[in-house]
Design an enzyme around this catalytic site. Structure first.
Site, mmCIF file in Angstrom:
data_model
loop_
_atom_site.group_PDB
_atom_site.id
_atom_site.type_symbol
_atom_site.label_atom_id
_atom_site.label_comp_id
_atom_site.label_asym_id
_atom_site.label_seq_id
_atom_site.Cartn_x
_atom_site.Cartn_y
_atom_site.Cartn_z
ATOM 1 N N GLU A 187 7.548 -18.170 -10.485
ATOM 2 C CA GLU A 187 7.900 -17.613 -11.792
ATOM 3 C C GLU A 187 9.383 -17.850 -12.038
ATOM 4 O O GLU A 187 10.195 -17.728 -11.119
ATOM 5 C CB GLU A 187 7.580 -16.120 -11.832
ATOM 6 C CG GLU A 187 6.083 -15.895 -11.714
ATOM 7 C CD GLU A 187 5.656 -14.470 -11.966
ATOM 8 O OE1 GLU A 187 6.432 -13.537 -11.681
ATOM 9 O OE2 GLU A 187 4.527 -14.274 -12.444
ATOM 10 N N LYS A 219 -3.136 -7.398 -19.146
ATOM 11 C CA LYS A 219 -3.397 -5.991 -18.837
ATOM 12 C C LYS A 219 -2.224 -5.466 -18.009
ATOM 13 O O LYS A 219 -2.014 -5.917 -16.896
ATOM 14 C CB LYS A 219 -4.693 -5.819 -18.041
ATOM 15 C CG LYS A 219 -5.110 -4.347 -17.982
ATOM 16 C CD LYS A 219 -5.901 -3.992 -16.746
ATOM 17 C CE LYS A 219 -5.072 -3.872 -15.518
ATOM 18 N NZ LYS A 219 -4.171 -2.704 -15.450
ATOM 19 N N ASN A 251 6.129 -1.795 -11.137
ATOM 20 C CA ASN A 251 7.507 -1.580 -10.660
ATOM 21 C C ASN A 251 8.578 -2.139 -11.593
ATOM 22 O O ASN A 251 9.691 -1.621 -11.656
ATOM 23 C CB ASN A 251 7.689 -2.090 -9.227
ATOM 24 C CG ASN A 251 7.387 -3.548 -9.068
ATOM 25 O OD1 ASN A 251 6.774 -4.175 -9.932
ATOM 26 N ND2 ASN A 251 7.797 -4.115 -7.944
ATOM 27 N N GLU A 309 1.686 -13.507 -7.076
ATOM 28 C CA GLU A 309 2.950 -13.026 -6.513
ATOM 29 C C GLU A 309 2.614 -11.713 -5.823
ATOM 30 O O GLU A 309 2.433 -10.687 -6.473
ATOM 31 C CB GLU A 309 3.972 -12.867 -7.649
ATOM 32 C CG GLU A 309 5.394 -12.914 -7.177
ATOM 33 C CD GLU A 309 5.975 -11.532 -7.010
ATOM 34 O OE1 GLU A 309 5.861 -10.981 -5.895
ATOM 35 O OE2 GLU A 309 6.524 -11.018 -7.993
ATOM 36 N N GLY A 358 1.041 -8.192 -7.571
ATOM 37 C CA GLY A 358 0.531 -6.941 -7.012
ATOM 38 C C GLY A 358 0.206 -7.129 -5.546
ATOM 39 O O GLY A 358 0.792 -7.990 -4.872
ATOM 40 N N SER A 359 -0.754 -6.355 -5.075
ATOM 41 C CA SER A 359 -0.997 -6.336 -3.631
ATOM 42 C C SER A 359 -1.717 -7.603 -3.162
ATOM 43 O O SER A 359 -2.435 -8.250 -3.919
ATOM 44 C CB SER A 359 -1.828 -5.108 -3.264
ATOM 45 O OG SER A 359 -3.159 -5.312 -3.686
ATOM 46 N N CYS A 376 9.187 -5.995 -4.571
ATOM 47 C CA CYS A 376 8.522 -6.879 -3.593
ATOM 48 C C CYS A 376 9.496 -7.577 -2.661
ATOM 49 O O CYS A 376 9.148 -7.888 -1.533
ATOM 50 C CB CYS A 376 7.721 -7.962 -4.309
ATOM 51 S SG CYS A 376 6.445 -7.302 -5.328
#
Ligand code: SIN
Length: 494
Positions: free
Chosen positions: A474, A184, A161, A262, A240-241, A296
């Site tokens: 972060e 990655k 995103n 996160e 991510g999820s 998010c």
């Protein structure tokens, strides 16, 4: 099959892995297609890496670690500053890459470049401030000291995103702390990340310090698993999820890695009866429609006090209905396509479920088919009324341009509703009563709270959640700490 994008610098369209300072294909030679989010049409391809590519990247990162951590903090900071300057100088090309592969309108993509670059600059400045401590000795004849040390090799796995900002805000603190990195990027958005690596290379980040492999959705578990099982990789940072975050926590247990996760959110946005309604509408528009709702911290449940509900709903619907939806390349677009067909299906499914359970539709409420393009993945910006907690959109992150309005009557009721979720990333509320402001800010169970403000993220602030939204921070000085160990030195015989 890489087809050229119109970039000022054609060499920023990179299509190989970056390992040990060299551009390499996947060992198997496999490649996968990068798709235009609007249509699903392939427009570029990159290596489809596997476990052996991931291990090779870790070999180089591990070999480079001692040399990198031994450099002075000022030296590392200087290289990060050069990287920052190159990112800023290449804003237009990076923004084109973001728009092309992720779909956000160009103006928003430019803002993302500035946002991502701000983390690189911030952590260049923080690199020289990773202070330790002297502790007053509990017994005479000893000195107690604390020093901060880099965690080691860091594996960064990033989302689609914010293809530039999320990777920048993981790599920059890692490098500032003296860690080396294997990364990655998300399978949907590898090109921006590779361009960022090219600029790091030009900035003089030494070979092996930063390594990147790309992989398709099917190959990603193999890459991640190679790093999870590798005892030389000492930290995983992931955005991510929640489901994937939990599996990373489980699968890294064997080598007890440090983790920053996160994960998903389900942000409440509360409009109290004493709120400035215009400010609340502005804040909601900014927070909800950033990246078309694919963020998010995007408000997912909007609770409006009964007494201001009709006025708020009407003002909001007028603004939402006026949003221009279209391709990222059209300067008039404010909302681009959703990232892929799964995302479109999820948004459409949430709206259908809500309507079936009694929600009203003030505007939008359906996918937008653009003339001549029956594969387009646009969804009309939508406002739903009379939402309740039995609906799917109250339980899961919609991740699209849909605002669901819930009605509430009292402060206690709305705080309980806002906290009635396993997630705890961000919450927002608008109110003017100062006592209420403190009460509600204290009671909301999230890592981030916006008070009369819709734009929360900043490089100087700690971004992260609690509960099922993960842990670690972060940005800010806390974001540097996450890449360091605390070492206690006790000197005796004094
Ligand atoms: C995210 O969606 O994960 C990050 C959003 C932000 O940095 O504001």
């Amino acid at each position: 099959m890489t087809k050229l994008l119109t970039l000022t610098r054609a060499d920023l369209l990179c299509s190989a892995n970056y390992i040990g300072g060299a551009w390499l294909p996947a060992a198997s030679g496999a490649r996968y297609a990068v798709e235009d989010p609007a249509s699903g049409a392939a427009f570029a391809d990159v290596p489809d890496s596997a476990a052996d590519d991931a291990r090779l990247a870790a070999d180089h990162a591990y070999a480079a670690f001692d040399g990198w951590r031994a450099r002075s903090a000022r030296d590392r900071a200087g290289l990060l500053k050069r990287w920052h300057a190159l990112i800023v100088a290449n804003t237009d090309d990076l923004a084109r890459l973001i728009s092309r592969e992720q779909g956000k309108p160009l103006a928003e993509a430019r803002a993302e470049v500035a946002y991502g670059a701000s983390y690189v600059e911030w952590f260049a400045e923080e690199a020289v401030r990773a202070y330790g401590d002297m502790i007053p000795e509990p017994a005479r004849g000893k000195k107690l000291m604390v020093v901060k040390e880099p965690a080691g090799v860091v594996a960064a796995i990033t989302p689609w995103n914010f293809p530039l900002a999320m990777i920048a805000r993981k790599i920059a603190p890692a490098l500032a702390a003296g860690c080396t990195v294997v990364a990655k990027p998300a399978e949907d958005t590898p090109l921006t990340a590779l361009a960022l690596v090219q600029l790091a290379h030009e900035a003089g980040i030494p070979p092996g310090v930063l390594n990147m492999v790309t992989a398709s959705r099917a190959s990603t578990p193999g890459v991640a698993d190679a790093w999870l099982q590798d005892p030389r990789v000492r930290k995983i940072t992931f955005t991510g999820s929640t489901a994937v975050g939990k599996s990373l926590a489980r699968d890294s247990a064997g080598t007890l890695k440090k983790l920053s996760l996160e994960l998903g959110g389900n942000a409440p946005f509360i409009v109290f009866d004493d709120a400035d309604l215009d400010a609340a509408v502005n804040g909601l528009m900014a927070a909800k429609f950033r990246n078309g709702g694919q963020t998010c911290v995007s408000p997912n449940r909007v609770y409006v006090h009964d007494s201001v509900y009709p006025a708020f709903a009407a003002r909001l619907a007028q603004r939402v209905a006026a949003l221009a939806v279209g391709p990222a390349s059209d300067p008039a677009s404010q909302i681009g396509p959703l990232i892929n067909s799964r995302a479109l299906d999820k948004v459409a499914g949430h709206v259908a479920d809500a309507v079936e359970r009694g929600a009203g539709v003030l505007c939008g409420g359906a996918p937008l088919r653009r003339p001549g393009d029956d594969r387009a993945r646009y969804y009309a910006p939508t406002v739903l009324t009379d939402a309740d907690h039995g609906m799917r959109l109250a339980q899961e992150e919609t991740f699209g341009p849909v605002v669901a309005l819930f009605r509430f009557h009292s402060e206690d009721e709305v705080v309980a509703l806002a906290n009635d979720t396993p997630f705890g990333l961000a919450a927002y509320f608008y109110a003017r009563d100062i006592a209420r402001v403190w009460r509600v800010a204290d009671r909301l169970e999230t890592g981030i709270v916006g008070i009369n403000e819709g734009a929360l993220a900043a490089e100087a602030a700690p971004f992260g959640g609690i509960k099922d939204s993960g842990y670690g921070r972060e940005g800010s000085r806390y974001g540097l700490d996450d890449y360091m160990h605390t070492k206690y030195l006790c000197m005796g015989g004094l």
